[in-house]
Design a protein around this motif. Structure first.
Motif: not given
Length: 580
Positions: A69-88
């Protein structure tokens, strides 16, 4: 006034999206927390559920489920933060690039007189792209690494506080290595960026003047000059790579291996004495191994960060140049077009006057011609009238109003200009006449082309008014390009029409068409003509003869011919007759 530092200015661009960035960082913290929970769960399984005394499968499966579960949360969170930061980051660079593009339109022409076009292109294209790497790669990597390191050290202190204290010596050691790396690497990166700018400038110039290069057999010389720049950039890039190779992964990997060996020895000794569990030993080694990945990540991005800061310095240097705001001109009324120069003196370089005490008046509906040898000051008069430069002394007025009190856009709104070397933009013919001015309809475009005699050849083209024109209009003859530029000036219906040697490069037949059109379009307008062909200005109301920046003769054609002076000699020479 002291200008803010490059760092503060870059931070100001990022601050516009502070809530988006803060949100991404919070998601990042969740991702890091989830990732760092894994080794601790493994440690719990080893110490509490894999011993001979306890062999229950249920708690182990529950903990493994939590781990997944932690691995799944980490995966989704990493994608989300990377997408937001790079789009910004992309949005930040988009804004910066538009700011630079807007500003270069505000900068006075003096800047472009002394700056190669390729260097300006390099600032807008290459340097802003390098800054993008700072926001997209370095910023994300640096923040991720800082959060990861904080979380890792918290976990290390939970596992073994005394050994974690020793591990705290690692960050300062790596900071010292980074400072040394930055100090020496910046020298070479600065040179590399400068050479890239020089190469862009040379490439741009070479493409523009390629016919001259080939005609005068300058290919080898041009290549040799380019090779010098290319070689210098290559040498400095090699030096920079050498520093990077020695001070990044290489040294971090070496220190990491030594520290890991010491930790294994430390835990191994305590394990034999029964003072520490195998689970703690495993978790500590796992967390310790994770310390070096963020450090390597920062090192890998240091070059991008340095390149970005060097590029940012150059971009902000452009944006710091004084400029005038581009103003709206919807409410600007059409002037009568009475142009007056009163004792105007001007120099491009201080102490080298190109115009001296110039005085004349052009009334509405009059045609005033400026003649003289190259360097006599003809084009300088036009440049001053258009507001490209300011006079050093004297006054220039339109309808009695000092042109310095107009905004540049208001001044030029009711002026039309046709240059000796007409410039056509990439697009169709109707666009090249209207330049996307909504007030200029297709019918008005056709009328303008018809008035200058261009409609017959345009209508013979495969797509007529929709025919695509390549950049600079190289697929059309010089006469055809000139006719289209005439139509452009006429479509805008200027109160003041300026012809800068507009008939110098066209054939006699085309010249005849233009002369006929000019008689119609000049009526009711103030027309200023710079002419080399004196035969084209015989009907001018007033002819000003310039010599070394001064008006030495003035009058109409008959008066100047009767005077028998400089104009008379120039006219006779052009006709091939010997002056008496």
């Amino acid at each position: 006034m002291t200008k803010p530092s490059t760092t503060r200015r870059l931070f100001a661009y990022a601050l516009v999206y502070k809530f988006r960035i803060i949100g991404a960082l919070l998601i990042l913290c969740i991702a890091v927390g989830a990732e760092l929970g894994g080794p601790y769960i493994t440690k719990t399984i080893i110490d509490k559920h894999l011993t001979p005394d306890t062999g229950e499968l249920g708690p182990v499966l529950l903990l493994l489920g939590g781990y997944m579960g932690l691995l799944l949360i980490a995966s989704i969170s990493n994608f989300s933060q990377a997408y937001i930061l790079q789009a910004t980051a992309l949005q930040i660079i988009k804004n910066m690039r538009m700011d630079v593009m807007r500003h270069i339109q505000r900068i006075p022409l003096r800047f472009y007189d002394n700056t190669p076009i390729g260097q300006v292109v390099s600032r807008i294209a290459n340097d802003t792209e390098a800054i993008r790497d700072l926001f997209m790669s370095f910023m994300a990597t640096f923040v991720v690494s800082m959060v990861q390191l904080t979380g890792i050290f918290v976990a290390l202190f939970i596992l073994d506080a005394r050994l974690a204290l020793y591990c705290l010596l690692l960050p300062p050691l790596f900071v010292v290595i980074m400072i040394v790396h930055l100090k020496y690497s910046k020298i070479f990166i600065t040179i590399m960026r400068a050479r890239l700018s020089d190469m862009n400038a040379m490439i741009n110039e070479s493409i523009v003047v390629m016919p001259i290069i080939q005609a005068f057999r300058r290919e080898k010389v041009t290549l040799a000059e380019f090779e010098v720049l290319n070689e210098d950039r290559y040498v400095n890039q090699i030096k920079q790579f050498r520093i990077f190779s020695l001070s990044s992964r290489n040294i971090v990997g070496t220190i990491g291996s030594l520290v890991t060996a010491l930790v294994i020895w430390y835990f191994g000794r305590h394990s034999l004495e029964g003072l520490i569990s195998f689970g703690v030993f495993y978790a500590f080694i796992d967390y310790l191994g994770r310390i070096f990945q963020p450090i390597i990540g920062i090192f890998d991005q240091l070059t991008n960060a340095q390149r970005a800061f060097v590029s940012a310095d150059k971009v902000f240097a452009i944006m710091d140049l004084e400029g005038t705001e581009v103003e709206k001109t919807e409410e600007v009324s059409r002037p009568q077009g009475v142009v007056k120069f009163e004792n105007v003196t001007f120099a491009y370089k201080e102490g080298e006057d190109v115009l001296k005490q110039i005085s004349f008046e052009a009334n509405k509906g009059e045609t005033v011609a400026l003649v003289g040898h190259t360097g006599s000051g003809k084009s300088s008069i036009i440049n001053l009238l258009l507001g490209f430069y300011e006079p050093d002394q004297g006054l220039i007025t339109i309808d009695g109003r000092d042109i310095s009190t107009f905004s540049k856009q208001a001044l030029r709104k009711h002026m039309g200009i046709v240059l000796q070397d007409p410039y056509l933009f990439a697009g169709d013919i109707k666009f090249n006449v209207s330049l996307y001015n909504r007030d200029i309809t297709l019918e008005r475009v056709k009328d303008a082309l018809r008035d200058v005699g261009a409609a017959p050849f345009v209508e013979r083209l495969p797509h007529g008014y929709d025919e695509q024109v390549v950049e600079r209009g190289s697929t059309l003859s010089s006469g055809q390009r000139q006719l289209i530029s005439f139509a452009r000036a006429l479509a805008f219906d200027p109160a003041i029409l300026i012809l800068d040697e507009a008939t110098a490069s066209i054939d006699s037949e085309t010249e005849g068409l233009i002369q006929q059109a000019l008689k119609v379009v000049s009526e009711g307008r103030t027309t200023l003509i710079i002419a080399h062909r004196l035969s084209t200005i015989r009907e001018a109301d007033q002819i000003l003869v310039l010599h070394r920046g001064e008006i030495v003769e003035r009058g109409n054609h008959e008066q100047l011919m009767a005077l028998g002076g400089r104009y008379f000699k120039m006219y006779q020479l052009q006709k091939g007759e010997k002056a008496s």
